[in-house]
Design an enzyme around this catalytic site. Sequence first.
Site, PDB file in Angstrom:
ATOM      1  N   LYS A 105      17.260 -16.006 -54.530  1.00 21.28           N
ATOM      2  CA  LYS A 105      16.768 -14.633 -54.425  1.00 21.28           C
ATOM      3  C   LYS A 105      17.223 -13.810 -55.626  1.00 21.28           C
ATOM      4  CE  LYS A 105      14.318 -12.467 -51.262  1.00 21.28           C
ATOM      5  NZ  LYS A 105      13.184 -13.081 -50.531  1.00 21.28           N
ATOM      6  N   TYR A 140      12.364 -20.858 -56.488  1.00 16.72           N
ATOM      7  CA  TYR A 140      12.395 -20.211 -55.175  1.00 16.72           C
ATOM      8  C   TYR A 140      11.392 -20.916 -54.274  1.00 16.72           C
ATOM      9  CZ  TYR A 140      13.254 -16.604 -51.756  1.00 16.72           C
ATOM     10  OH  TYR A 140      13.613 -15.956 -50.611  1.00 16.72           O
TER      11      TYR A 140
END
Length: 559
Positions: free
Chosen positions: A172, A98
């Site tokens: 996510k 991420y």
Amino acid sequence: MGNEHVTTARGLAVLHDPLLNKGTAFTPEERARLGLDGLVPPVVETIEEQTRRVYSQYRAQPTDLLKNVYLAALRDRNETLFYRLLSEHLREILPIVYDPTVGEAIRSYSHVYRRPRGVFLSVDDMNGIGRAFDNLGRGPDEVDLIVASDAEQILGIGDWGVGGGAGIAAGKLAVYTAAAGVDPARAVPVALDVGTDNAELLNDPAYVGNRHGRVRGERYDEFIDAYVTAATRRYPAALLHWEDFGPSNARRILERYAERLCTFNDDMQGTGAIVLAAVLSAVKVTGTPLRDQRIVVFGAGTAGVGIADQLREAMVRDGLDGGTATRRIWAVDRQGLLTDATRGLRDFQVRYARPSAEVAGWARDGEGRVTLAETVARVGPTLLVGASTVRGAFTEPIVRTMAAAVERPVIFPISNPTERMEATPSDLLRWTDGRALVATGVPADPVVHGGDIHEIGQANNALLFPGLGLGAIASRARRISDGMLRVAAEAVAGLVDVSVPGASLLPMVDDLREISAAVAARVAGCAADEGLARAELEDPERQVREAMWRPEYRPVRAG
């Protein structure tokens, strides 16, 4: 979640399904029943042995981008093993899957395009939205979470088209699963392709998205509504998560659906709530109540105003009326301090615009703006938050001015990636003689100042949104309420001991699963208390933990 997989797939089809594939961990009995004899090496390994191998392969990758590419390939072939590796090395690997490395991966999405993940919806084919979801083959009770992005405002890198939407949504969801045990088989990433205004992408022969400028206005709204309608009709209990929408759309979309759907915008609500958690910790150190804070927010976009909103509501809960709480927040953007004379104010910024008469005698720059430096000098803020992505905006003179008026200045340069931070923790502590209380938006090493070690908390939304989502899923919440956001922030703040000098204001990401479980239990309990839970919750803490998916192989039975 059942104790086994039942599948009609055989042979290579089993190995090509990342949710079924166990590679060398298939037992001899499974190999015989599933037609795998001779298709994998004869050794039977444990997931622990496999994890050691893939970690070694991961560490051998020479750059962060290649590590990201390796992990994506691992996820595409064996999802359980991917999450086992991520969960065992979460602090190390989270920045690779991420923020910040995902931004680099998104930039090169079309050039390293591999296996598609999730659902791709096009504004040019609205009639195909329902068909796209149907092609997933999921029933109405088989989806808990959908993360969607139109990629207009990806992290700190802006508009990156379909690759941004696909990459950020998948990233996510990886955090949701690693941090909170959201079952990856019950989560769907969605790329909402409305075109792009990025000329680099439009001129790139390899670009895989719609080759036209961003669609806006009525047609855009029609597309979003078609997506929401199709998703909620098919998966009525799913949480709809909005990610990295531009400021002109993010708040409007959330306000349109928030009261009638279980929906959440992490850039607005998640960022605001995690900053609130850090502020709650800082208040314990400074002794200055929330109602007495003077807050300057630099960067009045989606995130900055989302932060202001959360802090405003917290001050109201601490005894102020709404108008007084609003007046204790000064919002500064590229136009300078926002006033009622500022041109081009967005609707969500209007609340924080100061009366022109209030600042009539304040100094202005050559373009007629009240600068951040002037605002800090006039206001004497107790809290300075950076959500501007303007590198170095918190200069030494600004910080020293603030520190001269406040015993323990609270300064949060939360912009990311690293090259867009408003200031570094080491500079902030040096300029304040070690008195500043600091949290950042990216990982930061401890700072030694004057012989003291200062742990720097990361205002990472991953500390909050996975637990919030899990709590909503476990309670089958009808919507995400302000109360649920508040208890999520309180739960995070309650997990650190700030009585120790130099302590972090926020928990470390090493403990994300425990943090998420604590947050989820509070959120689920709040949903029940507010009458928003559709599930029976006799013991929220136990039920939340039972709902957490774990990266362990399940038996696979031939059906």
